[in-house]
Enzyme design. Sequence first.
Site, PDB file in Angstrom:
ATOM      1  N   ASN A  63       0.837  -1.199   0.000  1.00  0.00           N
ATOM      2  CA  ASN A  63       0.000   0.000   0.000  1.00  0.00           C
ATOM      3  C   ASN A  63       0.876   1.254   0.000  1.00  0.00           C
ATOM      4  O   ASN A  63       2.072   1.193   0.324  1.00  0.00           O
ATOM      5  CB  ASN A  63      -0.892   0.017   1.240  1.00  0.00           C
ATOM      6  CG  ASN A  63      -1.954  -1.065   1.226  1.00  0.00           C
ATOM      7  OD1 ASN A  63      -2.591  -1.268   0.194  1.00  0.00           O
ATOM      8  ND2 ASN A  63      -2.164  -1.725   2.348  1.00  0.00           N
ATOM      9  N   CYS A  72      -4.582  -8.151  -4.357  1.00  0.00           N
ATOM     10  CA  CYS A  72      -5.081  -6.918  -4.960  1.00  0.00           C
ATOM     11  C   CYS A  72      -5.764  -7.273  -6.274  1.00  0.00           C
ATOM     12  O   CYS A  72      -5.104  -7.699  -7.226  1.00  0.00           O
ATOM     13  CB  CYS A  72      -3.928  -5.954  -5.202  1.00  0.00           C
ATOM     14  SG  CYS A  72      -4.467  -4.416  -5.938  1.00  0.00           S
ATOM     15  N   GLY A  73      -7.078  -7.120  -6.321  1.00  0.00           N
ATOM     16  CA  GLY A  73      -7.859  -7.522  -7.491  1.00  0.00           C
ATOM     17  C   GLY A  73      -7.590  -6.667  -8.717  1.00  0.00           C
ATOM     18  O   GLY A  73      -7.510  -7.176  -9.840  1.00  0.00           O
ATOM     19  N   HIS A 162     -12.438  -7.194   4.205  1.00  0.00           N
ATOM     20  CA  HIS A 162     -13.337  -6.076   3.894  1.00  0.00           C
ATOM     21  C   HIS A 162     -14.507  -6.001   4.856  1.00  0.00           C
ATOM     22  O   HIS A 162     -15.043  -7.030   5.272  1.00  0.00           O
ATOM     23  CB  HIS A 162     -13.904  -6.232   2.478  1.00  0.00           C
ATOM     24  CG  HIS A 162     -12.898  -5.908   1.422  1.00  0.00           C
ATOM     25  ND1 HIS A 162     -12.741  -4.642   0.911  1.00  0.00           N
ATOM     26  CD2 HIS A 162     -11.959  -6.677   0.823  1.00  0.00           C
ATOM     27  CE1 HIS A 162     -11.760  -4.653   0.022  1.00  0.00           C
ATOM     28  NE2 HIS A 162     -11.271  -5.871  -0.055  1.00  0.00           N
ATOM     29  N   GLU A 211      -9.731   2.331   1.523  1.00  0.00           N
ATOM     30  CA  GLU A 211      -8.741   1.250   1.675  1.00  0.00           C
ATOM     31  C   GLU A 211      -7.784   1.503   2.823  1.00  0.00           C
ATOM     32  O   GLU A 211      -7.236   2.606   2.937  1.00  0.00           O
ATOM     33  CB  GLU A 211      -7.919   1.122   0.390  1.00  0.00           C
ATOM     34  CG  GLU A 211      -8.659   0.448  -0.719  1.00  0.00           C
ATOM     35  CD  GLU A 211      -7.720   0.058  -1.859  1.00  0.00           C
ATOM     36  OE1 GLU A 211      -6.599  -0.380  -1.600  1.00  0.00           O
ATOM     37  OE2 GLU A 211      -8.133   0.237  -3.012  1.00  0.00           O
ATOM     38  N   ARG A 212      -7.579   0.455   3.598  1.00  0.00           N
ATOM     39  CA  ARG A 212      -6.571   0.564   4.654  1.00  0.00           C
ATOM     40  C   ARG A 212      -5.215   0.762   3.970  1.00  0.00           C
ATOM     41  O   ARG A 212      -4.975   0.209   2.885  1.00  0.00           O
ATOM     42  CB  ARG A 212      -6.601  -0.663   5.563  1.00  0.00           C
ATOM     43  CG  ARG A 212      -5.751  -1.789   5.132  1.00  0.00           C
ATOM     44  CD  ARG A 212      -5.742  -2.967   6.050  1.00  0.00           C
ATOM     45  NE  ARG A 212      -5.444  -4.128   5.223  1.00  0.00           N
ATOM     46  CZ  ARG A 212      -5.346  -5.358   5.657  1.00  0.00           C
ATOM     47  NH1 ARG A 212      -5.564  -5.639   6.921  1.00  0.00           N
ATOM     48  NH2 ARG A 212      -5.051  -6.337   4.834  1.00  0.00           N
ATOM     49  N   CYS A 220     -11.648  -0.689  -6.026  1.00  0.00           N
ATOM     50  CA  CYS A 220     -10.937  -1.732  -5.291  1.00  0.00           C
ATOM     51  C   CYS A 220     -11.516  -3.083  -5.727  1.00  0.00           C
ATOM     52  O   CYS A 220     -12.696  -3.362  -5.484  1.00  0.00           O
ATOM     53  CB  CYS A 220     -11.114  -1.536  -3.785  1.00  0.00           C
ATOM     54  SG  CYS A 220     -10.304  -2.832  -2.839  1.00  0.00           S
ATOM     55  N   GLY A 223     -12.594  -5.406  -3.026  1.00  0.00           N
ATOM     56  CA  GLY A 223     -13.725  -4.751  -2.351  1.00  0.00           C
ATOM     57  C   GLY A 223     -15.019  -4.915  -3.116  1.00  0.00           C
ATOM     58  O   GLY A 223     -16.079  -5.206  -2.544  1.00  0.00           O
TER      59      GLY A 223
END
Length: 273
Positions: A63, A72-73, A162, A211-212, A220, A223
């Site tokens: 991140n 990560c999609g 999530h 997003e954290r 996301c 997400g």
Amino acid sequence: MLEFEKYHGTGNDFVLIYIKDDKQHAYSALAVELCDRHFGVGADGLLILERSDQADFKMRIFNQDGSEAPMCGNGIRCVAKYVMDKGLIEGDTCVVETMYQKIQVSAVRVDGKTLYRINMGSPIYDTSKMPVLFDKSEFQNESIEVDGQVYTLSALNMGTIHAVTFVDEIDQIDIDLVGSTIEQYTYFPQGINVDFCKVIDPHTLKVTTWERGVGRTMSCGTGVSASVAQGIREGKLKSPVKVLVTGGELLIEKRASEYYMSGPAVHVFSGQY
Ligand SMILES: N[C@H](CCC[C@H](N)C(=O)O)C(=O)O
């Protein structure tokens, strides 16, 4: 000199670096430096592509704040485009090792455009398998009050963790305040990504994610997949679901118990740092 690529997937943007040696580098500090939008290249995250002995390649995602996420999609579509465009893989399917699990991505042609379809696997609801401090086996439809409003939250793991909440209007919510407050809630010792969802109709959903490790992003992938899985579980949505995010559109399909996400991946530029 560091060779890098800049990519985005529906506005979720990344610096991508292909590491060809087996040395360990200080990726966390590099992510903070490169992702800075004023003093660096600027991105939501740093994607590190490495060789893998279990799959075609390995992807790591850091991140903007330097923390490492399990999956990560949007990023994995960019990785698939990179390895296919560069001829690092034959054919239109690749398997990518992630901290979460091995993920299969295929390039597909839809209406004359190339999209990347990911098998996101099945959602996990079991709190004992997530970094969630909670005394019930699932964290489902729990009420949390923030800024005088009650949010009904459900936590699930769709590659990363999530908290999904269905709301009447996303635009009236102070996402930065509510998202950051829920992210730091004591239930979630490692933080959590927060998805604000508005059902337009059973096949159309609007999602904005806090997003954290980053903050509010334009999209996301994990997400969006988690939000659709939660919506289908609650009978609010039916597969296939078109998801509208700030940076574009993603398609989520449920086949048996697994979720597939299709969306674009865009190469923006190549650079040296
Ligand atoms: N944007 C990413 C997820 C990054 C997750 C990260 N923020 C975390 O779990 O810490 C996606 O497209 O799935």
